[in-house]
Write an enzyme that holds these catalytic residues in place. Structure first.
Site, short mmCIF file in Angstrom:
data_model
loop_
_atom_site.label_atom_id
_atom_site.label_comp_id
_atom_site.label_asym_id
_atom_site.label_seq_id
_atom_site.Cartn_x
_atom_site.Cartn_y
_atom_site.Cartn_z
N HIS A 1 32.08 -21.08 -13.51
CA HIS A 1 32.09 -19.69 -13.07
C HIS A 1 30.82 -18.97 -13.51
CE1 HIS A 1 36.25 -20.35 -12.04
NE2 HIS A 1 36.47 -19.08 -11.75
N HIS B 1 37.90 -21.80 -20.85
CA HIS B 1 36.67 -22.23 -21.53
C HIS B 1 36.63 -21.73 -22.97
CE1 HIS B 1 34.65 -23.99 -18.11
NE2 HIS B 1 34.93 -22.92 -17.38
#
Length: 342
Positions: free
Chosen positions: A114, A167
Site C-alpha cells: 500500500h 504490517h
C-alpha cells in the site's frame, strides 16, 4: 527481529486503543490506498489532467507493484495478525488486538505494498501539481502543499496498515522510502510515446520474469505459499481471505495493464482530436464510474477463471480510459447536424 516485531505489536495496540471514531477512518484510508485504486481511480484522474502524467502514474504503479511482489518473495516478511500467534506472544502476555475485514492479506508482509505502490505511483502526479501551483502562485505554502498532502497521505496509509494488523512499522517505513525512490527514479522514463510492441514486450517480460523467479524460489526448496498457509490458519474469519491479495493477482494486474497500455497506443483517438476542459471533466467522471462498475462485474469463484478475468479487465482498462470513453463523450457532445468531427 522478534524485538522489532514485539514493539510493532505494542504500537498496534496503542493505535487500536484510540477513540472508536478513528476505526472507520483508518479502515477507509487503508481501503482507498489499495493498490487497485492506482489503476482504477488515480490513473483516470491523472490522465485527464495530463496525458503524460496519467501514463506515468499507471506505468510506475505497475512496475512498482511487480517489484513489490518480488521483494516480498525474497524478504519473507511476517504480518502482525499471524505473527502474534505463531511467535507465542499471546501465551506470554496479554495482547488486546482485533482483526478486520481488510486484515487478512495472504502475501508476505515486507515491504508494505500500500505504501510503496501508492507512494511511487502518486509521485508524478504530485510533481505535476507542484509545477502547476508554482506557475500560478508565488506563495511557498501553495507550492509545497502537494508534497505536504503527499507526505500526510503516506503517513496516514502507514498508520492505517499498522492499525489493521497488516504490517509492522518497519515494513511501512520501508515501503514509503522505496515508493518515493521509485517514483523519483522512474518519473523521467515514462513510455508515453512508445508503440504497442514495447508494451507487449514489457508485459511478457513481467510475466516471464515473475514465473522464472517463482520457479527459482521453488527450486531452492522454499514453500512460496507459506504466507497463504499462515493467513488461512490465523485469519479470524475465512470470508476475509480474498484472492485479490495473493501475489499472482498482482502479477495479473500488472501484466494486463502493461498490455492495456499497448492497446491504448495501438488504438488512440484520431490524430488532432482534443478534449475541451468540460469534456475532460466529463470523461474523468465517466471513467471513474465505468471502471468501478467494470471491475465489479464477472467475479468467478474458480481461481483460474478469476485470474484470467482479472487479467482481461486490467488489459481493457487503459484502452477504455484513453480511447473508448473520450470518443463516447465527443460523440455525445457533437452537434446532431454534424455527422463527422473536423
Amino acid at each position: 527481529m522478534d524485538a522489532l516485531h514485539t514493539a510493532g505489536i505494542h504500537f498496534a495496540e496503542v493505535l487500536q486503543a484510540g477513540p472508536p471514531c478513528l476505526e472507520k477512518f483508518w479502515i477507509s484510508v487503508t481501503s482507498l490506498a489499495d493498490p487497485k485504486c492506482v489503476f482504477t481511480i488515480c490513473f483516470p484522474l491523472a490522465y485527464f489532467l495530463d496525458r503524460k502524467v496519467g501514463v506515468s502514474v499507471l506505468w510506475i504503479g505497475l512496475v512498482s507493484e511487480w517489484l513489490n511482489v518480488v521483494l516480498k518473495w525474497f524478504l519473507f516478511g511476517e504480518r502482525p495478525f499471524w505473527w502474534v500467534h505463531e511467535s507465542g506472544l499471546t501465551r506470554k502476555e496479554l495482547v488486546t488486538l482485533r482483526q478486520f475485514a481488510v486484515s487478512c492479506e495472504t502475501g508476505p508482509g515486507s515491504p508494505s505494498g500500500h505504501c510503496m505502490i501508492t507512494g511511487a505511483a502518486l509521485w508524478p502526479l504530485v510533481t505535476a501539481l507542484t509545477a502547476l501551483a508554482s506557475r500560478h502562485s508565488r506563495s511557498l505554502v501553495v507550492k509545497l502543499s502537494p508534497f505536504g498532502a503527499y507526505t500526510l497521505l503516506l503517513l496516514a496509509v502507514g498508520l492505517s496498515r499498522i492499525f489493521v494488523l497488516a504490517h509492522f512499522p518497519h515494513q511501512v517505513v520501508g515501503g514509503i522510502l522505496a515508493g518515493a525512490a521509485l517514483g523519483w527514479g522512474l518519473q523521467g522514463h515514462t513510455p508515453a510515446t512508445r508503440t504497442m510492441g514495447f508494451f507487449v514486450a514489457a508485459a511478457l517480460a513481467l510475466l516471464l520474469g515473475s514465473l522464472a523467479l517463482h520457479s527459482l524460489v521453488i527450486a531452492a526448496g522454499i514453500d512460496i505459499d507459506w504466507s497463504i498457509h499462515l493467513a488461512t490458519k490465523w485469519c479470524s474469519n475465512p470470508a476475509w481471505l480474498r484472492l485479490d491479495t495473493r501475489p499472482f493477482a498482482s502479477i495479473c494486474r500488472d501484466t494486463g495493464s502493461a498490455l492495456g497500455l499497448g492497446l491504448a497506443a495501438a488504438f488512440p483517438l484520431p490524430r488532432g482530436v482534443q478534449l475541451e476542459p468540460r469534456q475532460r471533466v466529463a470523461s474523468a467522471m465517466l471513467a471513474l464510474v465505468a471502471m468501478q462498475v467494470f471491475h465489479r462485474l464477472l467475479q468467478p469463484t474458480d481461481a483460474t477463471l478469476w485470474y484470467a478475468t482479472n487479467f482481461l479487465k486490467y488489459a481493457a482498462g487503459p484502452w477504455l480510459v484513453t480511447s473508448l470513453l473520450p470518443w463516447l463523450v465527443l460523440s455525445l457532445a457533437r452537434p446532431r447536424g454534424s455527422p463527422h468531427a473536423d
